[in-house]
Motif scaffolding. Structure first.
Motif, PDB file in Angstrom:
ATOM      1  N   LEU A  78       0.816  -1.219   0.000  1.00 54.09           N
ATOM      2  CA  LEU A  78       0.000   0.000   0.000  1.00 54.09           C
ATOM      3  C   LEU A  78       0.851   1.271   0.000  1.00 54.09           C
ATOM      4  O   LEU A  78       0.341   2.356   0.283  1.00 54.09           O
ATOM      5  N   LEU A  79       2.128   1.110  -0.308  1.00 55.92           N
ATOM      6  CA  LEU A  79       3.043   2.247  -0.419  1.00 55.92           C
ATOM      7  C   LEU A  79       3.192   3.022   0.893  1.00 55.92           C
ATOM      8  O   LEU A  79       3.252   4.248   0.915  1.00 55.92           O
ATOM      9  N   ILE A  80       3.185   2.327   1.976  1.00 53.59           N
ATOM     10  CA  ILE A  80       3.494   2.744   3.340  1.00 53.59           C
ATOM     11  C   ILE A  80       2.494   3.734   3.943  1.00 53.59           C
ATOM     12  O   ILE A  80       1.730   3.364   4.825  1.00 53.59           O
ATOM     13  N   ILE A  81       2.478   4.978   3.513  1.00 50.75           N
ATOM     14  CA  ILE A  81       1.591   5.975   4.135  1.00 50.75           C
ATOM     15  C   ILE A  81       0.113   5.591   3.991  1.00 50.75           C
ATOM     16  O   ILE A  81      -0.636   5.640   4.971  1.00 50.75           O
ATOM     17  N   PRO A  82      -0.353   5.181   2.798  1.00 51.96           N
ATOM     18  CA  PRO A  82      -1.757   4.759   2.694  1.00 51.96           C
ATOM     19  C   PRO A  82      -2.087   3.580   3.614  1.00 51.96           C
ATOM     20  O   PRO A  82      -3.215   3.474   4.102  1.00 51.96           O
ATOM     21  N   PHE A  83      -1.103   2.716   3.875  1.00 50.35           N
ATOM     22  CA  PHE A  83      -1.332   1.606   4.805  1.00 50.35           C
ATOM     23  C   PHE A  83      -1.773   2.151   6.162  1.00 50.35           C
ATOM     24  O   PHE A  83      -2.766   1.702   6.729  1.00 50.35           O
ATOM     25  N   PHE A  84      -1.014   3.106   6.693  1.00 53.85           N
ATOM     26  CA  PHE A  84      -1.314   3.634   8.021  1.00 53.85           C
ATOM     27  C   PHE A  84      -2.637   4.408   8.035  1.00 53.85           C
ATOM     28  O   PHE A  84      -3.385   4.345   9.018  1.00 53.85           O
ATOM     29  N   ILE A  85      -2.954   5.093   6.962  1.00 49.33           N
ATOM     30  CA  ILE A  85      -4.232   5.804   6.864  1.00 49.33           C
ATOM     31  C   ILE A  85      -5.382   4.799   6.854  1.00 49.33           C
ATOM     32  O   ILE A  85      -6.348   4.940   7.615  1.00 49.33           O
ATOM     33  N   PHE A  86      -5.265   3.786   5.999  1.00 51.82           N
ATOM     34  CA  PHE A  86      -6.313   2.766   5.913  1.00 51.82           C
ATOM     35  C   PHE A  86      -6.436   2.013   7.240  1.00 51.82           C
ATOM     36  O   PHE A  86      -7.541   1.729   7.705  1.00 51.82           O
ATOM     37  N   TYR A  87      -5.293   1.697   7.863  1.00 50.02           N
ATOM     38  CA  TYR A  87      -5.294   0.993   9.146  1.00 50.02           C
ATOM     39  C   TYR A  87      -6.072   1.795  10.188  1.00 50.02           C
ATOM     40  O   TYR A  87      -6.930   1.254  10.890  1.00 50.02           O
ATOM     41  N   MET A  88      -5.784   3.085  10.298  1.00 48.17           N
ATOM     42  CA  MET A  88      -6.448   3.924  11.303  1.00 48.17           C
ATOM     43  C   MET A  88      -7.941   4.079  11.018  1.00 48.17           C
ATOM     44  O   MET A  88      -8.748   4.025  11.943  1.00 48.17           O
ATOM     45  N   ILE A  89      -8.295   4.260   9.759  1.00 49.13           N
ATOM     46  CA  ILE A  89      -9.716   4.370   9.416  1.00 49.13           C
ATOM     47  C   ILE A  89     -10.448   3.086   9.778  1.00 49.13           C
ATOM     48  O   ILE A  89     -11.522   3.124  10.386  1.00 49.13           O
ATOM     49  N   GLU A  90      -9.851   1.950   9.411  1.00 44.55           N
ATOM     50  CA  GLU A  90     -10.512   0.678   9.726  1.00 44.55           C
ATOM     51  C   GLU A  90     -10.552   0.443  11.227  1.00 44.55           C
ATOM     52  O   GLU A  90     -11.543  -0.052  11.754  1.00 44.55           O
ATOM     53  N   PHE A  91      -9.488   0.806  11.944  1.00 44.12           N
ATOM     54  CA  PHE A  91      -9.486   0.633  13.398  1.00 44.12           C
ATOM     55  C   PHE A  91     -10.595   1.465  14.034  1.00 44.12           C
ATOM     56  O   PHE A  91     -11.331   0.977  14.900  1.00 44.12           O
ATOM     57  N   ILE A  92     -10.725   2.712  13.623  1.00 45.99           N
ATOM     58  CA  ILE A  92     -11.778   3.574  14.186  1.00 45.99           C
ATOM     59  C   ILE A  92     -13.159   2.987  13.890  1.00 45.99           C
ATOM     60  O   ILE A  92     -14.034   2.952  14.761  1.00 45.99           O
ATOM     61  N   TYR A  93     -13.362   2.519  12.664  1.00 45.65           N
ATOM     62  CA  TYR A  93     -14.630   1.882  12.294  1.00 45.65           C
ATOM     63  C   TYR A  93     -14.906   0.685  13.203  1.00 45.65           C
ATOM     64  O   TYR A  93     -16.017   0.520  13.724  1.00 45.65           O
ATOM     65  N   ARG A  94     -13.891  -0.175  13.391  1.00 44.41           N
ATOM     66  CA  ARG A  94     -14.059  -1.377  14.233  1.00 44.41           C
ATOM     67  C   ARG A  94     -14.283  -0.998  15.692  1.00 44.41           C
ATOM     68  O   ARG A  94     -15.035  -1.657  16.399  1.00 44.41           O
ATOM     69  N   TRP A  95     -13.621   0.069  16.151  1.00 45.18           N
ATOM     70  CA  TRP A  95     -13.791   0.492  17.536  1.00 45.18           C
ATOM     71  C   TRP A  95     -15.223   0.987  17.774  1.00 45.18           C
ATOM     72  O   TRP A  95     -15.829   0.701  18.797  1.00 45.18           O
ATOM     73  N   ILE A  96     -15.748   1.728  16.816  1.00 43.18           N
ATOM     74  CA  ILE A  96     -17.149   2.160  16.910  1.00 43.18           C
ATOM     75  C   ILE A  96     -18.071   0.943  16.845  1.00 43.18           C
ATOM     76  O   ILE A  96     -19.050   0.852  17.587  1.00 43.18           O
TER      77      ILE A  96
END
Length: 107
Positions: free
Chosen positions: A49-67
């Protein structure tokens, strides 16, 4: 490259991958092939995911899962990247045969 740092690794975790490095909480973890493989899987995911998009996608998915779950650990373990890494961490040959963007199967 593997570094030992109890300060970089968040409390409650034993390792973290930030391409191209793996940070482990203790020196003894360097001998734990399962932990190392888990972190190498994350390095591959980050590359795909070319590094930076990985962390963005990871955080978005984590927030979604946390909610969704209202539980930090449950949210963390249900992020697609973590599900792949936990599912395949004991297969030390997994990265040799892993399909490109293999984490998508864990969404």
């Amino acid at each position: 490259m593997i570094f030992i740092s109890k300060y970089v690794v968040p409390k409650g975790y034993i390792g973290i991958s930030i391409f191209p490095f793996v940070f482990l909480k203790t020196k003894s973890l360097k001998a734990n092939l399962v932990v190392i493989n888990h972190e190498k899987i994350h390095l591959r995911q980050q590359l795909e995911l070319l590094i930076i998009p990985f962390f963005i996608f990871y955080m978005i998915e984590f927030i979604y899962r946390w909610i969704q779950y209202r539980n930090w650990d449950l949210a963390y373990r249900n992020v697609s990247f973590e599900r792949e890494a936990y599912a395949k961490e004991k297969d030390l040959n997994y990265l040799k045969s892993r399909p490109f963007w293999g984490f998508w199967t864990y969404l």
